[in-house]
Design a protein around this motif. Structure first.
Motif, PDB file in Angstrom:
ATOM      1  N   TRP A 274       0.852  -1.189   0.000  1.00  0.00           N
ATOM      2  CA  TRP A 274       0.000   0.000   0.000  1.00  0.00           C
ATOM      3  C   TRP A 274       0.893   1.245   0.000  1.00  0.00           C
ATOM      4  N   VAL A 275       0.737   2.080  -1.015  1.00  0.00           N
ATOM      5  CA  VAL A 275       1.490   3.334  -1.099  1.00  0.00           C
ATOM      6  C   VAL A 275       0.540   4.469  -0.741  1.00  0.00           C
ATOM      7  N   CYS A 276       0.829   5.163   0.355  1.00  0.00           N
ATOM      8  CA  CYS A 276      -0.066   6.210   0.835  1.00  0.00           C
ATOM      9  C   CYS A 276       0.308   7.563   0.241  1.00  0.00           C
ATOM     10  N   ASN A 277      -0.669   8.452   0.187  1.00  0.00           N
ATOM     11  CA  ASN A 277      -0.427   9.819  -0.276  1.00  0.00           C
ATOM     12  C   ASN A 277       0.102  10.715   0.839  1.00  0.00           C
ATOM     13  N   TYR A 278       0.074  10.223   2.065  1.00  0.00           N
ATOM     14  CA  TYR A 278       0.504  11.027   3.214  1.00  0.00           C
ATOM     15  C   TYR A 278       2.020  11.248   3.180  1.00  0.00           C
ATOM     16  N   LYS A 279       2.771  10.173   3.202  1.00  0.00           N
ATOM     17  CA  LYS A 279       4.228  10.272   3.161  1.00  0.00           C
ATOM     18  C   LYS A 279       4.816   9.574   1.939  1.00  0.00           C
ATOM     19  N   HIS A 280       3.925   9.063   1.093  1.00  0.00           N
ATOM     20  CA  HIS A 280       4.350   8.279  -0.070  1.00  0.00           C
ATOM     21  C   HIS A 280       5.217   7.102   0.366  1.00  0.00           C
ATOM     22  N   ALA A 281       4.890   6.590   1.548  1.00  0.00           N
ATOM     23  CA  ALA A 281       5.599   5.427   2.078  1.00  0.00           C
ATOM     24  C   ALA A 281       4.909   4.156   1.609  1.00  0.00           C
ATOM     25  N   MET A 282       5.651   3.069   1.632  1.00  0.00           N
ATOM     26  CA  MET A 282       5.119   1.782   1.207  1.00  0.00           C
ATOM     27  C   MET A 282       4.827   0.939   2.445  1.00  0.00           C
ATOM     28  N   HIS A 283       3.542   0.647   2.665  1.00  0.00           N
ATOM     29  CA  HIS A 283       3.110  -0.158   3.803  1.00  0.00           C
ATOM     30  C   HIS A 283       2.656  -1.530   3.318  1.00  0.00           C
ATOM     31  N   SER A 284       2.660  -2.491   4.236  1.00  0.00           N
ATOM     32  CA  SER A 284       2.100  -3.792   3.883  1.00  0.00           C
ATOM     33  C   SER A 284       0.587  -3.709   3.753  1.00  0.00           C
ATOM     34  N   SER A 285      -0.022  -2.709   4.401  1.00  0.00           N
ATOM     35  CA  SER A 285      -1.459  -2.457   4.266  1.00  0.00           C
ATOM     36  C   SER A 285      -1.743  -1.054   4.790  1.00  0.00           C
ATOM     37  N   PRO A 286      -2.923  -0.490   4.498  1.00  0.00           N
ATOM     38  CA  PRO A 286      -3.254   0.835   5.046  1.00  0.00           C
ATOM     39  C   PRO A 286      -3.453   0.818   6.553  1.00  0.00           C
ATOM     40  N   CYS A 287      -3.457  -0.363   7.157  1.00  0.00           N
ATOM     41  CA  CYS A 287      -3.560  -0.457   8.615  1.00  0.00           C
ATOM     42  C   CYS A 287      -2.319   0.111   9.301  1.00  0.00           C
ATOM     43  N   GLY A 288      -1.253   0.310   8.562  1.00  0.00           N
ATOM     44  CA  GLY A 288      -0.038   0.882   9.130  1.00  0.00           C
ATOM     45  C   GLY A 288       0.174   2.331   8.766  1.00  0.00           C
TER      46      GLY A 288
END
Length: 313
Positions: A274-288
């Motif tokens: 999961w790539v978020c728009n917040y920090k453009h970090a790559m998470h295993s899921s949006p739960c993180g």
């Protein structure tokens, strides 16, 4: 005719004194200074938004002009600094909103043991599939829907044509991931020999049963070379990425709703991040992710990807 005295007086009036020149030259330089002083005074009286420059009230947490957070808060569990609209601490990996249900987003007074809307326990829920303790409606490890609302979201998602197409491509990609390519020309020759042997055995069996001219269906090998296999994977990844872009989470007001939608749209059978728009970090899921309501999307990693993931713990 002007007298000599009148001429001298007129020249004197037209003559610009050096002090006057200095004053005129100093005026343009003083304007930025005055503006800076005015800005400093405004900032002293209120908060300046780092995003749009608007001046806000001293106690403001969000900019009244652009809506961006202009103040920081701290995690009640570990004390880490975080944005006021975040509901999850990425340092200690804990949910922090006491007045919002982490499973459905309903308002809480802060004293309930269970959410009055969805009935989920405030202390979290253990996944029946992988036995992971979760604070959200979907298991952060295996993706199992843990609440009735989450299960309904998955049913609705499965009706989507885009999601149905996504599942078909995921199955194709999964087969490619598990396929064994030809390692050498000898493998190709051996495969062809096996096909011919199969045809011969079936022909003999058919003749034993009295069939004079049996028709043996042709079987084409689905094995490919490494290059062909990698090319097919690239094609499928491109198709997957295109559909995942369509199912991306758009910015919304509720972090809980955004997190649940993203988890409901995650297909099983392919390694994703999961790539978020917040920090453009790559998470295993949006739960993180601390702020999934800013939007984000799933991206394909593949079995042997070395991409760094900001995993949930």
């Amino acid at each position: 005719m002007m007298t000599d005295n009148q001429l001298n007086n007129e020249q004197t009036q037209r003559t610009v004194r050096p002090q006057q020149v200095l004053k005129r030259e100093e005026q343009p330089e003083q304007e930025p200074v005055l503006m800076a002083q005015a800005m400093q005074q405004a900032q002293a009286e209120g908060k300046c938004c780092p995003f749009c420059g608007a001046i806000n009230a001293p106690e403001a947490m969000f900019c009244a002009q652009c809506g961006q957070p202009i103040s920081k808060t701290t995690c009640p569990h570990c004390g880490a600094e975080m944005d006021p609209d975040a509901d999850f601490c990425e340092v200690c990996h804990r949910y922090i909103k006491k007045d919002v249900c982490s499973f459905c987003g309903a308002h809480l007074t802060g004293n309930e043991a269970y959410c009055p809307e969805c009935g989920s326990p405030r202390g979290g829920m253990v996944c029946p599939t992988c036995h992971t303790l979760n604070e959200f409606a979907f298991c952060k490890k295996c993706g199992t829907a843990l609440t009735e609302e989450a299960r309904q979201m998955m049913k609705e998602m499965q009706k989507s044509p885009d999601y149905q197409e996504l599942l078909e491509i995921v199955q194709d990609y999964s087969r490619l991931e598990n396929a064994l390519p030809y390692n050498s020309e000898r493998d190709v020759v051996r495969e062809q020999m096996n096909i011919k042997l199969r045809e011969r055995v079936l022909t003999l069996l058919a003749k034993d049963e009295g069939v004079e001219n049996p028709v043996i269906p042709k079987v084409e090998s689905k094995r490919m070379t490494k290059e062909e296999l990698e090319e097919q994977k690239k094609i499928k990844i491109k198709m997957l990425s295109s559909i995942l872009d369509k199912l991306a989470v758009s910015p919304m007001t509720s972090p809980v709703k955004a997190r649940n939608y993203a988890m409901a749209s995650k297909p099983v059978g392919v390694r994703l991040a999961w790539v978020c728009n917040y920090k453009h970090a790559m998470h295993s899921s949006p739960c993180g992710c601390a702020k999934p309501h800013m939007g984000g999307k799933w991206v394909v990693l593949g079995k042997n990807s070395t991409e760094e993931i900001k995993d949930d713990k």
